[in-house]
Design an enzyme around this catalytic site. Structure first.
Site, mmCIF file in Angstrom:
data_model
loop_
_atom_site.group_PDB
_atom_site.id
_atom_site.type_symbol
_atom_site.label_atom_id
_atom_site.label_comp_id
_atom_site.label_asym_id
_atom_site.label_seq_id
_atom_site.Cartn_x
_atom_site.Cartn_y
_atom_site.Cartn_z
ATOM 1 N N TYR A 178 9.152 -40.571 4.544
ATOM 2 C CA TYR A 178 9.334 -40.017 6.054
ATOM 3 C C TYR A 178 10.677 -39.002 6.253
ATOM 4 O O TYR A 178 10.563 -38.289 7.028
ATOM 5 C CB TYR A 178 9.571 -41.312 7.056
ATOM 6 C CG TYR A 178 10.889 -41.995 6.696
ATOM 7 C CD1 TYR A 178 11.974 -41.800 7.502
ATOM 8 C CD2 TYR A 178 11.197 -43.010 5.739
ATOM 9 C CE1 TYR A 178 13.057 -42.658 7.401
ATOM 10 C CE2 TYR A 178 12.329 -43.741 5.549
ATOM 11 C CZ TYR A 178 13.351 -43.474 6.319
ATOM 12 O OH TYR A 178 14.477 -44.088 6.083
ATOM 13 N N GLU A 442 -3.559 -43.456 27.697
ATOM 14 C CA GLU A 442 -4.706 -44.227 28.174
ATOM 15 C C GLU A 442 -5.767 -44.215 27.033
ATOM 16 O O GLU A 442 -6.890 -44.939 27.118
ATOM 17 C CB GLU A 442 -5.314 -43.511 29.433
ATOM 18 C CG GLU A 442 -6.139 -41.922 29.117
ATOM 19 C CD GLU A 442 -6.452 -41.311 30.297
ATOM 20 O OE1 GLU A 442 -7.614 -42.018 31.125
ATOM 21 O OE2 GLU A 442 -5.934 -40.462 30.652
#
Length: 448
Positions: A178, A442
């Site tokens: 990372y 959503e």
């Protein structure tokens, strides 16, 4: 009964040590904390916080490109590295003082000096002062690993990346975790020609393969040069100040800066662990039990120095659990299941729970749901960059066992969704939740 100078002496004032010291003092303990560098530790001083501020700064590069499609015209725009660097370092200074003030306001004695163990209850400071404590907590964190290749002294680590006098034209970053991918994304957005090399053909080992593949594809399209299956052979400084990096399976690279992001190792060197009977593993990490106690009854350890999960929130929870258990009369242990994590790459990645591969290995029968889409902002901006959301479910129980996302604001979205995974909710629970429209989030309740 033996008399000690302190009830608790903490070595290392990073996230875990500061939390443990502050909470233990609030429980009524006499506490001192020693720090040889600056209060705040890796996360605040040379890690998550300043890095995230650089990530914010880097995002403006694409926002300025995209804004024309939204009607904004920015003329004469230029980036000044020194301004961002100095403002970030000023914020680090502010946080260092804030952490120090918080400790002192809770009655913790802050000692800016290196501390080493002299025994199960003894501590020697670099100044020569010797003190005793009934309980000692080691929270010295981890430090960047530097490969032992010829010429390694010509490279820097993420520690020094925040202090560069000027941006290099060409930078080689070694590693594929990372830290490597985050800094590659940041410096690439600042206009640096970035080459990332890794000794294997896999980036972000441990993350779901779909996210890894998507980030690799997007990063290559953004101009980052990946050289995989490449081991260092050596680094040579040239007469003009540039560096020639020789590696296996690839042609040499000529760059202006080499940054090592090849992992972090526990900071246990010269701590006097032998003198106190504290054992460590083959990686130098202190061996602890579920209550953070080492092989010496009076000495505990939390955070990256234990090499469990190297994340700031984990260290904070371990420090809290230690303080509550030892001094607060409220014993509890840290739950390491379903800990969310993020990579602040461009675009960012967020993940919680089992990857698809791990789920198949552990559960056998699983169901995988995906949404592969372009964020609304990217559509209008004409940016052909797609987000990917992935849900892993136990086929027998419908329980969500993993959520993996890459796309704008993925870490911000996943934090709330991680609560659902931790709570053991099912795909049906997600399906029954009404979508918040129009949002990217959503997609989590519309997955097919």
């Amino acid at each position: 009964m033996a008399s000690y100078d302190y009830d608790l002496f903490v070595i290392g004032a990073g996230s875990g040590g500061v939390r443990a010291a502050r909470v233990s003092a609030a429980h009524g303990a006499r506490v001192a904390i020693a720090e040889e560098y600056r209060v705040g530790g890796t996360c605040v001083i040379r890690g998550c916080v300043p890095k995230k501020l650089l990530v914010y700064g880097a995002h403006f590069a694409e926002d300025i490109q995209d804004c024309a499609r939204f009607g904004w015209h920015v003329d004469g725009c230029r980036f000044d590295w020194a301004t961002l660097r100095d403002n970030v370092l000023a914020e680090v200074d502010r946080l260092n003082k804030a952490y120090t003030d918080t400790l002192e306001s809770h009655g913790v004695e802050v000692i800016l000096d290196r501390a080493t163990l002299t025994g199960p209850h003894g501590i020697r400071l670099a100044s020569g002062r010797e003190v005793t404590a009934k309980t000692i907590l080691i929270a010295t964190g981890a430090t960047p690993h530097v490969p032992g290749c010829p010429g390694h002294e010509h490279g820097i680590t993420s520690n020094e990346a925040f202090h560069l006098d000027a941006l290099p034209e060409r930078m080689l970053i070694a590693g594929a975790g990372y830290i490597a991918n985050e800094f590659a994304g940041v410096f690439n957005e600042f206009g640096v020609k970035v080459t990332l090399i890794n000794r294997t053909d896999t980036i972000l080992r441990g993350y779901d393969h779909s996210l890894r593949d998507r980030l690799l594809d997007i990063s290559i399209k953004k101009g980052i040069d990946f050289r995989l299956n490449a081991d260092f052979r050596g680094i040579t400084r040239n007469d003009d100040g540039s560096l020639t990096v020789e590696m296996t399976n690839h042609e040499p690279a000529i760059v202006d800066c080499v940054m090592f992001a090849t992992g972090r190792v526990p900071n246990t060197g010269d701590l006097g662990l032998d003198a106190a009977g504290v054992e460590w593993d083959e990686k130098g990490a202190i061996r602890v039990d579920d209550d953070n106690r080492s092989t010496c009854e009076s000495i505990y350890a939390v955070g990256d120095v234990t090499n469990r999960i190297q994340l700031t929130p984990v260290a904070i929870r371990e420090g809290q659990a230690f303080a509550d258990t030892v001094f607060g009369g409220k014993p509890h242990k840290v739950d390491y299941d379903n800990i969310p994590s993020a990579v602040f790459s461009h675009p960012p990645i967020a993940s919680v729970g089992l990857t698809e591969a791990k789920a198949r290995e552990k559960l056998g029968s699983i169901k995988v749901y995906q949404s592969d889409f372009r964020a609304m902002k990217n559509v209008l901006a004409g940016r052909n960059e797609r987000a990917l959301y992935k849900m892993i479910c136990d086929a027998e129980t419908d329980r969500v066992v993993g959520l993996h996302m890459i796309g704008p604001d993925a870490p911000e979205i996943l934090q709330a969704a991680a609560v659902a995974v931790k709570a053991g909710l099912t795909k049906a629970d997600f399906d029954q939740t009404v979508a918040l429209h129009p949002t990217m989030a959503e997609e989590l309740v519309l997955l097919k």
